[in-house]
Design an enzyme around this catalytic site. Sequence first.
Site, PDB file in Angstrom:
ATOM      1  N   LYS A   2      -4.770  37.835  32.608  1.00  0.00           N
ATOM      2  CA  LYS A   2      -3.789  38.577  33.248  1.00  0.00           C
ATOM      3  C   LYS A   2      -3.361  38.568  34.734  1.00  0.00           C
ATOM      4  CE  LYS A   2      -4.581  41.546  29.256  1.00  0.00           C
ATOM      5  NZ  LYS A   2      -4.903  42.675  28.520  1.00  0.00           N
ATOM      6  N   GLN A  10      -7.963  48.304  29.328  1.00  0.00           N
ATOM      7  CA  GLN A  10      -8.287  47.039  28.441  1.00  0.00           C
ATOM      8  C   GLN A  10      -9.381  47.891  27.333  1.00  0.00           C
ATOM      9  OE1 GLN A  10      -7.152  44.039  28.623  1.00  0.00           O
ATOM     10  NE2 GLN A  10      -8.436  43.198  27.073  1.00  0.00           N
ATOM     11  N   ASP A  39       1.376  48.282  27.740  1.00  0.00           N
ATOM     12  CA  ASP A  39       0.922  47.900  26.506  1.00  0.00           C
ATOM     13  C   ASP A  39       1.642  48.036  25.365  1.00  0.00           C
ATOM     14  OD1 ASP A  39      -1.285  45.904  26.436  1.00  0.00           O
ATOM     15  OD2 ASP A  39      -2.896  47.523  27.022  1.00  0.00           O
TER      16      ASP A  39
HETATM   17  N1  GUN Z   1      -7.977  44.146  23.812  1.00  0.00           N
HETATM   18  C1  GUN Z   1      -7.512  43.218  22.991  1.00  0.00           C
HETATM   19  N2  GUN Z   1      -6.223  42.917  23.011  1.00  0.00           N
HETATM   20  C2  GUN Z   1      -5.695  43.796  24.035  1.00  0.00           C
HETATM   21  C3  GUN Z   1      -4.429  44.292  24.387  1.00  0.00           C
HETATM   22  O1  GUN Z   1      -3.425  43.660  24.171  1.00  0.00           O
HETATM   23  N3  GUN Z   1      -4.387  45.053  25.351  1.00  0.00           N
HETATM   24  C4  GUN Z   1      -5.319  45.693  25.730  1.00  0.00           C
HETATM   25  N4  GUN Z   1      -5.366  46.916  26.545  1.00  0.00           N
HETATM   26  N5  GUN Z   1      -6.556  45.638  25.327  1.00  0.00           N
HETATM   27  C5  GUN Z   1      -6.782  44.787  24.281  1.00  0.00           C
END
Ligand code: GUN
Length: 284
Positions: free
Chosen positions: A54, A98, A121
């Site tokens: 990211k 996350q 998200d």
């Molecule tokens: N863990 C696995 N996929 C994701 C996602 O798309 N966003 C977040 N915040 N955590 C994750």
Amino acid sequence: MSAEIISGKEVAENILTTDLKSRVEKLKQSNIIPKLVVILVGEMKASASYVAQKEKFAGKAGIISEVQRFDDNVSEDEILNRISEINSDKSIHGVIVQLPLPKHISVAKVLNNINPDKDVDGFTPFNVGKLFLGEDTLVSCTPKGIMLMLESKNVDLSGKNVTVIGRSNIVGKPVSILCQQQNATVTMCHSKTKDLDSKLADADVVIVAAGVPRFISGSQIPEGAVVIDVGIHNIEGKLCGDVDFESASKRASAITPVPGGVGPMTVCALIENTIIAAERFNSA
Ligand code: GUN
């Protein structure tokens, strides 16, 4: 048949360095640099590697990213307080927490406290509700990335049969809504589905988010279908998806690889959501 490999890596790179980069340049002319904050709790290797990607993609598009790290034993209140600080910080346009989180922290509570305008998200009940209603909103990143990838390959979903395997809040449910918005007929399958083969038999597009390594094999894929593999698993040091790539790629017309398929598209969608949040902030 030998399938076209849909490189999410290439599609994402292209979107990041053209469309998204130029939108960031435009915002910079109004003295706004989109900023994303990632809250990372604990030391999970997979989460750390997603977060690193990211940050890398944020850099490519020219936005600011900041990772705020917390120990596994951080209290729920501390996370909630930090979210409330971020909510009121005008220099921050997007925040994600996350997942997964340690068991003593309620995911629902945490998500409920994120300002929906900064929920890049697309996980808050408000934004999920808007998606359900077909209203303009911040759409969760993996489903959005899948749609961007299908669009980039000119896969027209109108009137097509899409079979989705997995009913998670993050992938299966939202992607089914997005496919219906594109006039697809969607069949949802999950761990209690009987006779999965029959649900796959007339699929034009198969989206697999089962969370089980190589859950779907080539013999279950209809000849000529487009296969989107959302899974990623490390099996004895080798990455694989929810689909057995080797056999499925002999039947599909197009298929996403693991790694380099859906993963980079998810991150690309996150960066776009952060830019959208900043654009809205700019025009508010
Ligand atoms: N863990 C696995 N996929 C994701 C996602 O798309 N966003 C977040 N915040 N955590 C994750």
